[in-house]
Design an enzyme around this catalytic site. Structure first.
Site, PDB file in Angstrom:
ATOM      1  N   ASP A   1       0.846  -1.239  -0.034  1.00 53.80           N
ATOM      2  CA  ASP A   1      -0.144   0.018  -0.004  1.00 53.80           C
ATOM      3  C   ASP A   1       0.818   1.282  -0.015  1.00 53.80           C
ATOM      4  O   ASP A   1       1.834   1.186   0.615  1.00 53.80           O
ATOM      5  CB  ASP A   1      -0.687  -0.057   1.158  1.00 53.80           C
ATOM      6  CG  ASP A   1      -1.839   1.056   1.201  1.00 53.80           C
ATOM      7  OD1 ASP A   1      -2.814   0.857   0.528  1.00 53.80           O
ATOM      8  OD2 ASP A   1      -1.968   2.074   2.085  1.00 53.80           O
TER       9      ASP A   1
ATOM     10  N   GLU B   1       1.614  -0.751  -4.790  1.00 58.38           N
ATOM     11  CA  GLU B   1       0.924   0.381  -5.137  1.00 58.38           C
ATOM     12  C   GLU B   1       1.722   1.573  -5.419  1.00 58.38           C
ATOM     13  O   GLU B   1       1.747   2.419  -4.662  1.00 58.38           O
ATOM     14  CB  GLU B   1      -0.136   0.688  -4.203  1.00 58.38           C
ATOM     15  CG  GLU B   1      -1.472   1.783  -4.839  1.00 58.38           C
ATOM     16  CD  GLU B   1      -2.214   2.384  -3.717  1.00 58.38           C
ATOM     17  OE1 GLU B   1      -3.245   2.788  -3.814  1.00 58.38           O
ATOM     18  OE2 GLU B   1      -1.469   2.537  -2.385  1.00 58.38           O
TER      19      GLU B   1
HETATM   20  C1  GLC Z   1      -4.432   3.107  -0.730  1.00 56.46           C
HETATM   21  C2  GLC Z   1      -5.517   2.237  -0.636  1.00 56.46           C
HETATM   22  C3  GLC Z   1      -6.847   2.877   0.023  1.00 56.46           C
HETATM   23  C4  GLC Z   1      -6.275   3.402   1.362  1.00 56.46           C
HETATM   24  C5  GLC Z   1      -4.921   4.310   1.278  1.00 56.46           C
HETATM   25  C6  GLC Z   1      -4.533   4.491   2.636  1.00 56.46           C
HETATM   26  O1  GLC Z   1      -4.315   3.980  -1.620  1.00 56.46           O
HETATM   27  O2  GLC Z   1      -5.738   1.535  -1.865  1.00 56.46           O
HETATM   28  O3  GLC Z   1      -7.842   2.178  -0.191  1.00 56.46           O
HETATM   29  O4  GLC Z   1      -7.472   4.232   1.751  1.00 56.46           O
HETATM   30  O5  GLC Z   1      -3.825   3.562   0.714  1.00 56.46           O
HETATM   31  O6  GLC Z   1      -3.920   3.154   3.252  1.00 56.46           O
END
Ligand code: GLC
Length: 529
Positions: free
Chosen positions: A201, A267
């Site tokens: 994440d 991500e």
């Molecule tokens: C990422 C996740 C999202 C979350 C954020 C904070 O972007 O995909 O759903 O709110 O991180 O952890």
């Protein structure tokens, strides 16, 4: 000595948004027992990698992305035994399971943060990012992704702490070696338990500028109470993300993952594919999601602009999503309704041919568009805390398994409504075995891909300039083309070919001539030269 091909090459991924996938105990919240029961659906679809969104204990301020214990499974999701059973069954069916690691921030209820606040002399204090200042003036102009300043004043110690998401999600201090040691331990814990890898994440976020310099002022006024995430996206994030040194953290993790053959996918939420490309290397992350692919609309030029540089920068290591739990579903982006569903299948037919990992989000295989939800039942903190600002609930509504009041998702009340635009014919049960359903056509596409060994073996893509409204490419022996909303087209292929997949009847190949109707995508295998 040649390096063996990693297991994830050529794989197909699928994102399970855990709370909304399948609820086995009737409390209205999806759980891991439900995931286990529905694994056959994923196996039959042709999925290789299942990413499950956070399953750890969490107060739920951001629906699990606020973790209070990194080495346990929340009871609401079935506890550790339920995860073990998912791993065992998924492995028996030839699939791998990737959990969601949230290293950028913990919950404010995590014992680390609790100690940090209550005992500023404790070692945990330095697990987080603290700054002096006065209570009426945050240390700099950084904003939270979810609205407001990225800093919250902690009155007992008279310091500010950093949180680039909710105040309940304090950012971890990755300049502290103790934080590295904690995550080394966390990674080993899960790999030893049989977890096959992690989706990381906010992978681009772990470090911030050491001098805490202001970001350049946004070109327009940032009114982040109207649309906090939109406002965040227009700021130039020079100092609060993608900082030098962040990839070195993944080099450390790679050494841990390598002992277990585990997979790390980031991500890396950056627009510039060249920047994302720096995170994926043999000695760093295996793969990263390509967000430009997830943002493009139904427009051939925009699609080419998003995909061509991404394919080049990704070198076979990008994952290609078209929807997610954070963004509007592709069917909605592409116009909604039956036409949106056709177009999202056509788009996936293109993504599935790119070097890297095509990634479905739950419901993509059904052609779902965003759920239409009542304003008073929204749950995303982005909407709840900002008077109904655009949030993420529309793509998070529960999965549709069978016709009936709970759509086979739950026997109770779903935690988020299904949406007034959900119909029995959207469900897995109603589409299974039905010739022409989005589900059966998605299955057939993935089965065709599995057999397309010459295409999968080719690392490079050649973009074909066939018509302004057609996105076309050649990879190995395959020509892939999608007619992005223009008139029916007659196109010349490099040589005679055979039509191996079409999203819809109406496309045909005769010799080296391809007939491609509007909103249709095809795969054509070229005859031997
Ligand atoms: C990422 C996740 C999202 C979350 C954020 C904070 O972007 O995909 O759903 O709110 O991180 O952890």
């Amino acid at each position: 000595m040649t390096t063996p091909t990693p297991w994830w090459r050529g794989a197909v991924g699928y994102q399970v948004y855990l709370r909304s996938f399948a609820d086995a105990d009737g409390d209205g919240i999806g759980d891991l027992v439900g995931v286990r029961q529905r694994l056959p659906h994923l196996a039959e679809l042709g999925v290789d990698i299942v990413w499950i969104t956070p399953c750890y204990p969490s107060p739920g301020a951001d629906h699990g992305y606020d973790v209070s214990d990194y080495t346990d499974v929340a009871l609401v999701f079935g506890g550790m035994a339920a995860l073990d059973a998912v791993l065992a069954d998924a492995h028996a069916a030839g699939m791998r399971v990737v959990l969601d690691l949230v290293p950028n921030h913990s919950s404010n209820r995590h014992p680390w943060f609790q100690r940090a606040v209550h005992d500023p002399t404790s070692p945990e204090r330095d697990y987080y990012v603290w700054r002096h200042g006065s209570s009426d003036h945050p240390p700099n102009n950084w904003r939270s992704n979810f609205g407001g300043p990225a800093w919250t004043w902690e009155p007992s110690s008279e310091q500010w702490y950093l949180h680039r998401f909710l105040p309940e999600q304090p950012d971890l201090n990755w300049r502290n070696p103790a934080v590295h040691a904690e995550f080394d331990r966390i990674l080993r814990f899960w790999f030893e338990r049989g977890v096959d890898g992690f989706r990381i994440d906010v992978a681009h976020g772990l470090l911030v500028d050491e001098q805490f310099r202001d970001n350049p002022v946004a070109p327009m006024e940032v009114d982040d109470d109207v649309d906090p995430r939109g406002a965040f996206s227009i700021i130039e994030h020079v100092h609060d993300q993608d900082q030098p040194g962040v990839v070195d953290i993944y080099r450390e993790w790679r050494r841990v993952a390598a002992d277990h053959g585990a997979f790390l996918i980031g991500e890396v939420y950056l627009d510039d594919p060249a920047k994302v490309g720096r995170y994926v290397e043999d000695d760093a992350l295996d793969a990263a999601f390509c967000f430009p692919a997830l943002h493009t609309g139904w427009d051939a030029a925009a699609m080419r602009r998003a995909l061509a540089p991404s394919v080049a920068a990704g070198r076979g290591r990008f994952a290609w999503p078209m929807s997610s739990h954070d963004d509007p579903r592709a069917g909605t982006r592409f116009g909604g309704g039956a036409r949106g569903a056709e177009r999202q299948l056509a788009y996936f037919t293109l993504l599935a041919a790119l070097p890297g990992i095509p990634f479905l989000y739950q419901g993509d295989e059904l052609g779902l568009e965003n759920a239409v939800l009542p304003a008073d039942q929204l749950a995303d903190p982005v909407s709840v805390r900002h008077h109904g600002a655009p949030g993420r609930d529309g793509s998070r509504a529960p999965m549709l398994w069978e016709p009936g009041p709970g759509f086979g998702f739950t026997t109770g009340e779903p935690w988020l409504p299904f949406g007034s635009n959900r119909r029995p014919e959207h469900t897995v049960a109603a589409q299974t075995g039905v010739e022409g359903s989005i589900l059966e056509r998605t299955r057939r596409l993935l089965a065709t891909r599995r057999e397309a060994t010459a295409m999968l073996a080719a690392d490079d893509v050649e973009w074909l300039e066939v018509a302004p409204h057609v996105v076309g490419l050649r990879r190995g022996d395959m020509v892939v083309a999608v007619n992005v909303g223009g008139p029916d087209a007659d196109l010349d292929l490099p040589r005679a070919a055979e039509l191996v997949y079409t999203t819809r009847p109406g496309a045909s190949v005769s010799g080296a001539r391809l007939r491609l109707p509007t909103d249709v995508a095809v795969w054509c295998r070229l005859a031997q030269a």
